[in-house]
Design an enzyme around this catalytic site. Structure first.
Site, mmCIF file in Angstrom:
data_model
loop_
_atom_site.group_PDB
_atom_site.id
_atom_site.type_symbol
_atom_site.label_atom_id
_atom_site.label_comp_id
_atom_site.label_asym_id
_atom_site.label_seq_id
_atom_site.Cartn_x
_atom_site.Cartn_y
_atom_site.Cartn_z
ATOM 1 N N ASP A 193 -3.174 -11.490 15.460
ATOM 2 C CA ASP A 193 -3.088 -10.641 14.269
ATOM 3 C C ASP A 193 -3.634 -11.451 13.106
ATOM 4 O O ASP A 193 -3.160 -12.552 12.832
ATOM 5 C CB ASP A 193 -1.635 -10.217 13.995
ATOM 6 C CG ASP A 193 -1.559 -9.020 13.054
ATOM 7 O OD1 ASP A 193 -2.280 -9.021 12.035
ATOM 8 O OD2 ASP A 193 -0.794 -8.090 13.338
ATOM 9 N N LYS A 244 1.196 -13.259 10.725
ATOM 10 C CA LYS A 244 2.184 -12.540 11.518
ATOM 11 C C LYS A 244 2.285 -13.078 12.938
ATOM 12 O O LYS A 244 3.379 -13.198 13.501
ATOM 13 C CB LYS A 244 1.846 -11.046 11.551
ATOM 14 C CG LYS A 244 2.048 -10.337 10.227
ATOM 15 C CD LYS A 244 1.753 -8.849 10.337
ATOM 16 C CE LYS A 244 2.025 -8.149 9.005
ATOM 17 N NZ LYS A 244 1.739 -6.703 9.072
ATOM 18 N N VAL A 263 -9.925 -8.824 16.344
ATOM 19 C CA VAL A 263 -10.510 -8.307 17.580
ATOM 20 C C VAL A 263 -11.447 -7.166 17.206
ATOM 21 O O VAL A 263 -11.019 -6.163 16.651
ATOM 22 C CB VAL A 263 -9.414 -7.802 18.544
ATOM 23 C CG1 VAL A 263 -10.037 -7.176 19.771
ATOM 24 C CG2 VAL A 263 -8.496 -8.945 18.939
ATOM 25 N N ASP A 292 -3.349 -0.634 13.821
ATOM 26 C CA ASP A 292 -3.183 0.405 12.809
ATOM 27 C C ASP A 292 -4.512 1.023 12.391
ATOM 28 O O ASP A 292 -4.586 1.670 11.354
ATOM 29 C CB ASP A 292 -2.480 -0.161 11.572
ATOM 30 C CG ASP A 292 -3.250 -1.326 10.943
ATOM 31 O OD1 ASP A 292 -4.313 -1.689 11.479
ATOM 32 O OD2 ASP A 292 -2.785 -1.862 9.921
ATOM 33 N N ASN A 293 -5.567 0.816 13.179
ATOM 34 C CA ASN A 293 -6.836 1.459 12.841
ATOM 35 C C ASN A 293 -7.587 1.842 14.109
ATOM 36 O O ASN A 293 -7.494 1.175 15.145
ATOM 37 C CB ASN A 293 -7.703 0.550 11.952
ATOM 38 C CG ASN A 293 -8.218 -0.671 12.683
ATOM 39 O OD1 ASN A 293 -9.290 -0.643 13.283
ATOM 40 N ND2 ASN A 293 -7.441 -1.749 12.660
ATOM 41 N N CYS A 305 -15.824 17.417 -5.675
ATOM 42 C CA CYS A 305 -15.770 18.233 -6.890
ATOM 43 C C CYS A 305 -14.340 18.367 -7.397
ATOM 44 O O CYS A 305 -14.096 18.420 -8.609
ATOM 45 C CB CYS A 305 -16.391 19.602 -6.640
ATOM 46 S SG CYS A 305 -15.549 20.584 -5.374
#
Length: 945
Positions: A308, A332, A356, A381-382, A437
């Site tokens: 991490d 972490k 990674v 988390d992605n 817009c």
């Protein structure tokens, strides 16, 4: 129209404009949705529990006075039967007649789609639980399948299993309903009896997470509770179990349930955990209790590998249980390793801080993916990183368990090598973005103004300083600014080039005001930067909240119509109110109570903007830094500016307007704007960039976004937000719930056990849960899609064709022609079937209609072709291929490499160190013209010692 998200029966409340001098919106009654006509249309009626609506509010609503609506959460009373009332519905307390409720399906919340609707299984589980209760009451212990010391001493022939089954028969007899003649019944009863004594970590974690969430629901009244019973079992994890050895009189725990073999396999496996955040911490807790990574002193036979790249923030401590206050600021992964070693000293853990993903040259190379781990657990988390890990697992045949949460929602997906679809085989629909817009001109929710302010922060304090740093050297050395102006014009167009020139003039034009010094420790320098920054912030406030609003109203007057002849300012489009600072002693304007509030909001914005602007030039921060601007200082400066502005109002001149002389020639106008930057650039300044940080309350980032957002909300009549809500929206914070992370990590560990056991695909379970509704769905993973290949054969994403280099012909020397021949042979292409195309990533390196007779290309080593494609500036056509004219000797080759960009050198280096090079290959039947996709073709280099 705009899409809504309401359903039949929802209660909604319309929102109106902010009333002048009033708190809150125009009050409308509540309505209930009676039908949904389309994604943008629904019908309503007055909510039955709402009191009579006033004629005034109804007229405002019918006249288009509502700008939007919100769904209203209506409290609902929920009643439950006690366990005693369910088990003993009559006055009799007969312990053996407690199963009448099983016929009432409304008492059971569904979960596993393969199990929950099976009445035999439901009856077997509940009967077993009731029998266990009777057994404990009678014998004061849990049943053992092995036998107790007392039984061995007295040589009793009856075992606990016999006693348990006797209780089952008595209970069935008492109900006057015969036991089902079903394999499911016998299997569930036997498995329950044999395993109920053991403690299994994933089940304990799952039960704890569910129970904790239900306690929170009871305490807070938030979310819907589980109604009566939720039956969950994972008896599929027992698939293929061997008997537990009977060396111990009473065994308990994981080995008792699963057997010694699988426990040793868990201990000796190399498990790669990607992410050590909320889910990662829960996974590590479970893995430690399961004995993972403890199999051998040799880490090759048992290890947890954690990575991490993130560091611990204070806000993480509430849901990431392995971290403490003293860990804040630490990586972490390393802090998690330290925590793990405290309660499992025998565990072998490798902690990494590498990212990674594509383009990363960390420890996770092809050798690692091919032999460095046995199974992968995702706690990311992605989506981008998830897809990369998924691709590597498919490429190297590794099992993967991916877990994710979104507030009370959670999901677990298992990827079973050679059998299931992968994580990347399907994709969730993208999150809806706020239209540009709406953000720019027509906001109607506070989230719109917060996002606008967040973008403003990035533009002012990150993009613009970076832009100034990129151009400062070029501008300082330029003898003729018209060349720069012309280049900007050709590259960006007139409007964008003019904007950039104006921004550079503002950002670099600060320095001419500083005479003889740019030293941050020089008080005169600091004072000059402060004065210039304060003027800049005041001008920004005037332009953003008065000038631009006034221009919008001038462009679209209040009574204007749109192209369809309808009022332009209707629906969610509401006219803004231009806001400006008016001194309390103004003789020309009346100062109302509302204006006092506006003045304070503008002063808050100027204070926050001035501070961040100063910190672009001063490497100083903190509560006592000179960049701190008090509200009194901001108010004083605003009063001076307002009075000077009033003097120039007749001639329509605005203070600090640096827009140039208005030359009709565009290049000249851009040069005029760059002239201010020229002198400042001669100081060769380096401006500081600010990356938005939501968790540091002392840096002023959230303060700026809150001030800007609330001022804009005031312009559009939107209720403001406090800093906490602003931090949540601007920081894109999804409230994390430790109960959800605990649940998905428990389910992940169950799937890990199944992967290590090698159970069939239909035994695995993907999970989709929402603890708020509540909703639970456990389904078997979908099989990998089969693709039609040559000769009627099919293949999946897990299949590949491996072409290895040899000592005689190493991979580096394998020509394109040899590669094609080997690929055809291994794919089983018959006569008349030819390779039609070969691609490496986004690069097509061979197409038969272009290159089938190009002997020079066919005799070129395929890796040389790939290198040329990767580092070539032109990614299409023949420019990617090596020709005679491009061949160079060693010195010229080194010179050519030296001329490459850093990105090209990095790509070349990555290719040099890649052991497995994968190609997408298509074949074509020359007679029919039909094309087939071959399995992935992998060129494998020899391992470098």
């Amino acid at each position: 129209g705009e899409r809504h998200d309401v359903s039949h029966g929802d209660v909604i409340e319309f929102q109106g404009d902010q009333s002048d001098g009033q708190d809150g919106n125009v009050k409308f009654p509540k309505y209930q949705v009676t039908s949904v006509k389309s994604p943008s249309c629904f019908t309503i009626k007055r909510w039955e529990e709402e009191k009579d609506e006033s004629a005034e509010s109804l007229m405002i609503l019918l006249g288009g006075g509502a700008r939007s609506f919100v769904r209203v959460k209506i409290p609902k009373a929920t009643t439950f039967l006690s366990l005693r009332e369910i088990l003993y519905p009559s006055s009799s307390d007969d312990d053996e007649n407690t199963l009448a409720f099983l016929e009432d399906e409304s008492l059971f919340a569904p979960s596993d789609l393969d199990k929950s609707f099976d009445p035999v299984r439901r009856r077997a589980v509940m009967t077993s639980m009731a029998a266990l209760d009777l057994f404990v009451k009678k014998y004061n212990r849990l049943p053992s399948r092995i036998g107790t010391k007392e039984q061995s001493a007295s040589k009793q022939k009856r075992t606990d299993m016999d006693r348990f089954h006797t209780l089952i028969r008595k209970m069935i007899k008492a109900t006057d309903v015969a036991a089902p003649q079903s394999e499911t019944w016998d299997t569930v009863i036997n498995q329950f009896a044999q395993t109920c004594r053991g403690k299994f970590t994933p089940i304990q974690a799952l039960s704890g997470a569910l129970a904790a969430q239900e306690v929170l629901k009871a305490a807070t009244g938030l979310y819907n509770p589980v109604h009566q019973f939720l039956l969950y079992d994972c008896d599929e994890v027992l698939h293929g179990n061997e008997e537990c050895p009977e060396s111990e009189p009473i065994a308990s725990g994981q080995s008792y349930i699963l057997g010694e073999h699988i426990s040793k396999k868990i201990a000796r496996s190399r498990i790669f955990l990607v992410g050590a955040g909320a889910i990662g911490c829960e996974l590590l807790k479970n893995l430690s209790a399961m004995g993972a990574g403890t199999g051998s002193s040799n880490t090759k036979q048992g290890c947890l590998i954690i990575t991490d790249m993130d560091t611990i923030e204070k806000s993480n401590l509430s849901r990431q249980l392995l971290f403490r206050d003293h860990d804040v600021g630490e990586f972490k992964s390393t802090a998690a390793r330290t925590a793990m070693m405290r309660f499992l000293p025998d565990c072998h853990i490798e902690a990494h801080t590498s990212r990674v993903g594509d383009g990363e040259d960390g420890p996770f190379d092809d050798d690692f993916w091919s032999s460095g781990c046995n199974v992968v657990l995702n706690a990311l988390d992605n989506v981008e990183a998830r897809l990369f890990v998924d691709k590597k697992c498919v490429s190297h045949g590794l099992g993967l368990v991916d877990a994710g949460t979104l507030g009370p929602k959670g999901n677990v997906q298992v990827v079973v090598p050679n059998y299931s679809e992968s994580y990347g085989s399907s994709a969730d629909p993208p999150e809806p973005d706020i239209p540009v817009c709406t953000l720019k001109n027509f906001p109607y929710e506070i989230s719109h103004t917060i996002q606008w302010a967040r973008d403003l922060f990035d533009g002012y304090f990150n993009r613009r300083p970076r832009q100034a740093n990129d151009h400062v050297g070029e501008i300082s050395q330029a003898e003729d600014l018209s060349n720069i102006a012309q280049a900007l014009l050709e590259k960006l167009g007139e409007d964008a080039a003019t904007d950039i020139a104006e921004e550079l003039g503002e950002d670099l034009g600060v320095f001419p005001f500083v005479v003889g010094s740019d030293d941050p420790s020089d008080p005169e320098y600091v004072l000059a930067v402060k004065k210039a920054s304060l003027s800049w912030a005041i001008e920004r406030a005037y332009n953003l909240f008065f000038k631009s609003m006034d221009e919008l109203i001038q462009k679209h007057p209040i009574d204007s119509l749109d192209d369809d002849g309808q009022p332009f300012w209707s629906g969610t489009r509401r006219p803004p109110t231009p806001l400006r600072f008016i001194p309390l002693d103004s003789e020309d304007d009346e100062v109302s109570a509302q204006q006092v509030i506006i003045n304070e909001r503008i002063a808050e914005f100027v204070s926050a903007a001035t501070r961040l602007r100063m910190e672009s030039f001063l490497p100083i921060s903190g509560e006592d830094a000179p960049s701190q601007i008090s509200l009194d200082e901001a108010l004083t400066a605003l009063q001076v500016h307002a009075k000077e502005l009033a003097k120039h109002r007749k001639s329509k001149q605005i203070l600090h307007n640096l827009s140039g002389g208005g030359d009709s020639d565009t290049v000249s106008a851009i040069v005029d704007k760059l002239n201010g930057a020229k002198t400042g650039a001669s100081f060769l300044p380096r401006l500081n960039l600010a990356d938005f940080e939501k968790d540091d309350e002392s840096n002023g980032h959230v303060a700026f976004v809150t001030a800007a957002s609330n001022l804009r909300a005031l312009c559009y009549g939107i209720a403001p937000a406090d800093p906490m809500e602003t931090r949540r929206v601007a920081g894109r914070i999804v409230p994390a719930m430790i109960t959800t992370t605990g649940l998905v990590s428990a389910l992940s560990c169950l799937e890990l056990v199944k992967l290590l056991k090698g159970v069939p695909l239909n035994v695995h379970r993907n999970a989709f849960v929402n603890l708020a509704l509540p909703f639970f769905a456990f389904t078997a993973p979908l099989p990998a899609e089969e693709v039609l290949g040559v000769n009627g054969n099919t293949h999946t994403i897990w299949d590949n064709i491996v072409i290895k280099g040899s000592s005689k012909t190493p991979a580096e020397s394998l020509t394109l022609k040899n590669f094609i021949e080997k690929a055809k042979k291994k794919a089983g292409c018959e006569d008349g079937v030819e390779i039609s195309s070969i691609s490496f990533g986004p690069y097509m390196i061979y197409a038969n209609f272009l290159h089938s007779f190009d002997e020079e290309l066919l005799e070129t080593p395929i890796l040389e072709i790939v290198k040329d494609a990767v580092i070539g500036e032109d990614d299409d056509g023949d420019d990617d291929f090596v020709s005679d004219e491009e061949e160079t000797d060693g010195d010229e080759s080194k010179k050519k490499i030296a001329e490459l960009t850093n990105d090209q050198k990095a790509a070349l280096s990555k290719l040099e160190h890649t052991r497995f090079i994968d190609f997408s290959v298509a074949a074509e039947d020359e007679e029919t013209g039909e094309e087939f996709e071959l399995p992935l073709v992998r060129l494998e280099r020899q391992r470098k010692e």
